[in-house]
Design a protein around this motif. Sequence first.
Motif, short mmCIF file in Angstrom:
data_model
loop_
_atom_site.label_atom_id
_atom_site.label_comp_id
_atom_site.label_asym_id
_atom_site.label_seq_id
_atom_site.Cartn_x
_atom_site.Cartn_y
_atom_site.Cartn_z
N THR A 26 0.82 -1.20 0.00
CA THR A 26 0.00 0.00 0.00
C THR A 26 0.86 1.26 0.00
O THR A 26 0.36 2.34 -0.20
N ASP A 27 2.16 1.09 0.21
CA ASP A 27 3.08 2.23 0.26
C ASP A 27 3.84 2.38 -1.06
O ASP A 27 5.05 2.59 -1.08
N ARG A 28 3.12 2.24 -2.18
CA ARG A 28 3.68 2.42 -3.52
C ARG A 28 4.80 1.44 -3.84
O ARG A 28 5.76 1.76 -4.52
N CYS A 29 4.68 0.24 -3.33
CA CYS A 29 5.64 -0.82 -3.63
C CYS A 29 5.01 -1.82 -4.58
O CYS A 29 3.79 -1.91 -4.70
N ASP A 30 5.85 -2.56 -5.25
CA ASP A 30 5.40 -3.66 -6.09
C ASP A 30 6.22 -4.89 -5.69
O ASP A 30 7.07 -4.80 -4.82
N HIS A 31 5.96 -6.03 -6.32
CA HIS A 31 6.70 -7.23 -5.96
C HIS A 31 6.92 -8.12 -7.16
O HIS A 31 6.25 -7.99 -8.19
N GLN A 32 7.88 -9.03 -7.01
CA GLN A 32 8.16 -10.04 -8.02
C GLN A 32 8.31 -11.38 -7.30
O GLN A 32 9.04 -11.47 -6.31
N ASP A 33 7.61 -12.39 -7.78
CA ASP A 33 7.67 -13.73 -7.20
C ASP A 33 8.45 -14.65 -8.14
O ASP A 33 8.34 -14.54 -9.37
N PHE A 34 9.23 -15.55 -7.56
CA PHE A 34 9.96 -16.53 -8.34
C PHE A 34 10.45 -17.65 -7.42
O PHE A 34 10.32 -17.55 -6.21
N HIS A 35 10.99 -18.69 -8.02
CA HIS A 35 11.62 -19.78 -7.26
C HIS A 35 13.13 -19.64 -7.45
O HIS A 35 13.61 -19.46 -8.56
N CYS A 36 13.87 -19.75 -6.35
CA CYS A 36 15.33 -19.66 -6.38
C CYS A 36 15.88 -20.82 -7.22
O CYS A 36 15.48 -21.97 -7.02
N ARG A 37 16.78 -20.52 -8.12
CA ARG A 37 17.37 -21.58 -8.95
C ARG A 37 18.29 -22.49 -8.15
O ARG A 37 18.49 -23.64 -8.50
#
Length: 71
Positions: A26-37
């Motif tokens: 809610t504080d103007r952040c975004d995210h990226q999801d992934f699995h560690c190689r």
Amino acid sequence: MYYAAPEALEPQVRAAFDKASRALRTDRCDHQDFHCRGCGRAVRVVYTACEIAMSSYLYHPQRVLIGPPRG
């Protein structure tokens, strides 16, 4: 803004990450999801993006969430 293709996380992992990162999103952040190689764990990086020139961004990580390895 450039976004890498999102990875599908297991629903329970995504829900836990959503709960843990709710205040930051809610504080103007975004995210990226992934699995560690390397270890196979689910990872969410919550970040802010700052445009420094037209279509050029600096990404500032705010929080890194690490979940369980792939089941």
